[in-house]
Design a protein around this motif. Structure first.
Motif, PDB file in Angstrom:
ATOM      1  N   MET A   1     -22.661  36.071 -49.044  1.00 10.99           N
ATOM      2  CA  MET A   1     -23.755  36.858 -49.541  1.00 10.99           C
ATOM      3  C   MET A   1     -24.677  37.230 -48.378  1.00 10.99           C
ATOM      4  O   MET A   1     -25.109  36.373 -47.626  1.00 10.99           O
ATOM      5  N   LEU A   2     -24.955  38.495 -48.231  1.00 12.41           N
ATOM      6  CA  LEU A   2     -25.817  38.974 -47.159  1.00 12.41           C
ATOM      7  C   LEU A   2     -27.246  39.119 -47.671  1.00 12.41           C
ATOM      8  O   LEU A   2     -27.481  39.698 -48.729  1.00 12.41           O
ATOM      9  N   ILE A   3     -28.191  38.574 -46.902  1.00 13.94           N
ATOM     10  CA  ILE A   3     -29.598  38.592 -47.283  1.00 13.94           C
ATOM     11  C   ILE A   3     -30.369  39.369 -46.220  1.00 13.94           C
ATOM     12  O   ILE A   3     -30.254  39.062 -45.029  1.00 13.94           O
ATOM     13  N   PRO A   4     -31.151  40.380 -46.607  1.00 11.91           N
ATOM     14  CA  PRO A   4     -31.910  41.152 -45.619  1.00 11.91           C
ATOM     15  C   PRO A   4     -33.068  40.339 -45.041  1.00 11.91           C
ATOM     16  O   PRO A   4     -33.698  39.538 -45.727  1.00 11.91           O
ATOM     17  N   ALA A   5     -33.309  40.540 -43.744  1.00 15.60           N
ATOM     18  CA  ALA A   5     -34.429  39.893 -43.064  1.00 15.60           C
ATOM     19  C   ALA A   5     -35.102  40.927 -42.179  1.00 15.60           C
ATOM     20  O   ALA A   5     -34.429  41.635 -41.420  1.00 15.60           O
ATOM     21  N   ASP A   6     -36.411  41.036 -42.284  1.00 19.62           N
ATOM     22  CA  ASP A   6     -37.180  41.951 -41.449  1.00 19.62           C
ATOM     23  C   ASP A   6     -37.613  41.224 -40.187  1.00 19.62           C
ATOM     24  O   ASP A   6     -38.216  40.144 -40.264  1.00 19.62           O
ATOM     25  N   VAL A   7     -37.293  41.802 -39.032  1.00 13.71           N
ATOM     26  CA  VAL A   7     -37.684  41.244 -37.740  1.00 13.71           C
ATOM     27  C   VAL A   7     -38.243  42.379 -36.883  1.00 13.71           C
ATOM     28  O   VAL A   7     -38.137  43.546 -37.241  1.00 13.71           O
ATOM     29  N   THR A   8     -38.811  42.022 -35.749  1.00 13.65           N
ATOM     30  CA  THR A   8     -39.340  43.007 -34.812  1.00 13.65           C
ATOM     31  C   THR A   8     -38.545  42.926 -33.518  1.00 13.65           C
ATOM     32  O   THR A   8     -38.340  41.838 -32.977  1.00 13.65           O
ATOM     33  N   CYS A   9     -38.116  44.079 -33.017  1.00 13.83           N
ATOM     34  CA  CYS A   9     -37.367  44.109 -31.762  1.00 13.83           C
ATOM     35  C   CYS A   9     -38.258  43.583 -30.639  1.00 13.83           C
ATOM     36  O   CYS A   9     -39.396  44.033 -30.486  1.00 13.83           O
ATOM     37  N   PRO A  10     -37.756  42.620 -29.833  1.00 10.42           N
ATOM     38  CA  PRO A  10     -38.568  42.081 -28.742  1.00 10.42           C
ATOM     39  C   PRO A  10     -38.766  43.075 -27.592  1.00 10.42           C
ATOM     40  O   PRO A  10     -39.586  42.847 -26.714  1.00 10.42           O
ATOM     41  N   TYR A  11     -38.038  44.178 -27.591  1.00 13.50           N
ATOM     42  CA  TYR A  11     -38.154  45.174 -26.529  1.00 13.50           C
ATOM     43  C   TYR A  11     -39.065  46.332 -26.911  1.00 13.50           C
ATOM     44  O   TYR A  11     -40.060  46.586 -26.252  1.00 13.50           O
ATOM     45  N   CYS A  12     -38.726  47.034 -27.994  1.00 16.42           N
ATOM     46  CA  CYS A  12     -39.473  48.238 -28.352  1.00 16.42           C
ATOM     47  C   CYS A  12     -40.558  47.979 -29.391  1.00 16.42           C
ATOM     48  O   CYS A  12     -41.394  48.840 -29.641  1.00 16.42           O
ATOM     49  N   GLY A  13     -40.546  46.803 -30.028  1.00 11.97           N
ATOM     50  CA  GLY A  13     -41.575  46.458 -31.002  1.00 11.97           C
ATOM     51  C   GLY A  13     -41.394  47.088 -32.370  1.00 11.97           C
ATOM     52  O   GLY A  13     -42.245  46.923 -33.238  1.00 11.97           O
ATOM     53  N   GLU A  14     -40.289  47.787 -32.583  1.00 10.97           N
ATOM     54  CA  GLU A  14     -40.047  48.429 -33.867  1.00 10.97           C
ATOM     55  C   GLU A  14     -39.551  47.408 -34.894  1.00 10.97           C
ATOM     56  O   GLU A  14     -38.764  46.518 -34.555  1.00 10.97           O
ATOM     57  N   PRO A  15     -39.987  47.541 -36.142  1.00  9.97           N
ATOM     58  CA  PRO A  15     -39.446  46.671 -37.188  1.00  9.97           C
ATOM     59  C   PRO A  15     -38.016  47.101 -37.528  1.00  9.97           C
ATOM     60  O   PRO A  15     -37.729  48.299 -37.615  1.00  9.97           O
ATOM     61  N   ILE A  16     -37.125  46.122 -37.657  1.00  6.61           N
ATOM     62  CA  ILE A  16     -35.738  46.409 -38.022  1.00  6.61           C
ATOM     63  C   ILE A  16     -35.304  45.420 -39.098  1.00  6.61           C
ATOM     64  O   ILE A  16     -35.908  44.357 -39.259  1.00  6.61           O
ATOM     65  N   GLU A  17     -34.273  45.780 -39.817  1.00  4.63           N
ATOM     66  CA  GLU A  17     -33.750  44.902 -40.852  1.00  4.63           C
ATOM     67  C   GLU A  17     -32.380  44.387 -40.427  1.00  4.63           C
ATOM     68  O   GLU A  17     -31.515  45.163 -40.032  1.00  4.63           O
ATOM     69  N   LEU A  18     -32.216  43.067 -40.487  1.00  2.00           N
ATOM     70  CA  LEU A  18     -30.926  42.445 -40.219  1.00  2.00           C
ATOM     71  C   LEU A  18     -30.364  41.937 -41.541  1.00  2.00           C
ATOM     72  O   LEU A  18     -31.118  41.574 -42.444  1.00  2.00           O
ATOM     73  N   LEU A  19     -29.052  41.887 -41.642  1.00  2.00           N
ATOM     74  CA  LEU A  19     -28.407  41.284 -42.808  1.00  2.00           C
ATOM     75  C   LEU A  19     -27.863  39.932 -42.380  1.00  2.00           C
ATOM     76  O   LEU A  19     -27.020  39.840 -41.484  1.00  2.00           O
ATOM     77  N   LEU A  20     -28.369  38.871 -42.995  1.00  2.00           N
ATOM     78  CA  LEU A  20     -28.004  37.502 -42.636  1.00  2.00           C
ATOM     79  C   LEU A  20     -26.999  36.947 -43.628  1.00  2.00           C
ATOM     80  O   LEU A  20     -27.138  37.122 -44.832  1.00  2.00           O
ATOM     81  N   ASP A  21     -25.992  36.251 -43.111  1.00  2.00           N
ATOM     82  CA  ASP A  21     -24.961  35.630 -43.940  1.00  2.00           C
ATOM     83  C   ASP A  21     -25.303  34.155 -44.120  1.00  2.00           C
ATOM     84  O   ASP A  21     -25.090  33.348 -43.222  1.00  2.00           O
ATOM     85  N   ALA A  22     -25.828  33.799 -45.286  1.00  2.00           N
ATOM     86  CA  ALA A  22     -26.243  32.418 -45.556  1.00  2.00           C
ATOM     87  C   ALA A  22     -25.054  31.480 -45.658  1.00  2.00           C
ATOM     88  O   ALA A  22     -25.172  30.280 -45.420  1.00  2.00           O
ATOM     89  N   SER A  23     -23.870  31.977 -45.977  1.00  2.00           N
ATOM     90  CA  SER A  23     -22.700  31.126 -46.141  1.00  2.00           C
ATOM     91  C   SER A  23     -22.121  30.662 -44.808  1.00  2.00           C
ATOM     92  O   SER A  23     -21.314  29.736 -44.784  1.00  2.00           O
TER      93      SER A  23
END
Length: 62
Positions: free
Chosen positions: A1-23
């Motif tokens: 199951m993929l769970i979305p996570a909002d993070v900020t790029c450490p380079y450009c500072g833009e917010p991005i969404e990653l899909l995390l696999d909890a399994s």
């Protein structure tokens, strides 16, 4: 199951969404920022309830 996570790029500072696999449990991998294309180090950990948490870093950060 993929769970979305909002993070900020450490380079450009833009917010991005990653899909995390909890399994998959704890993991570390590199993913390119979809905005600036720089490589982001992603570390995923899973808490006691099975929810994944992501921390990101640039290539020169520990």
């Amino acid at each position: 199951m993929l769970i979305p996570a909002d993070v900020t790029c450490p380079y450009c500072g833009e917010p991005i969404e990653l899909l995390l696999d909890a399994s998959a449990g704890e993991q570390a991998y590199i993913e390119d920022c979809p905005v600036c294309c720089r490589p982001i180090g992603v570390h995923v950990s899973v808490d006691e309830e099975g929810e994944p948490r992501a921390t990101v870093s640039g290539e020169n950060e520990a």
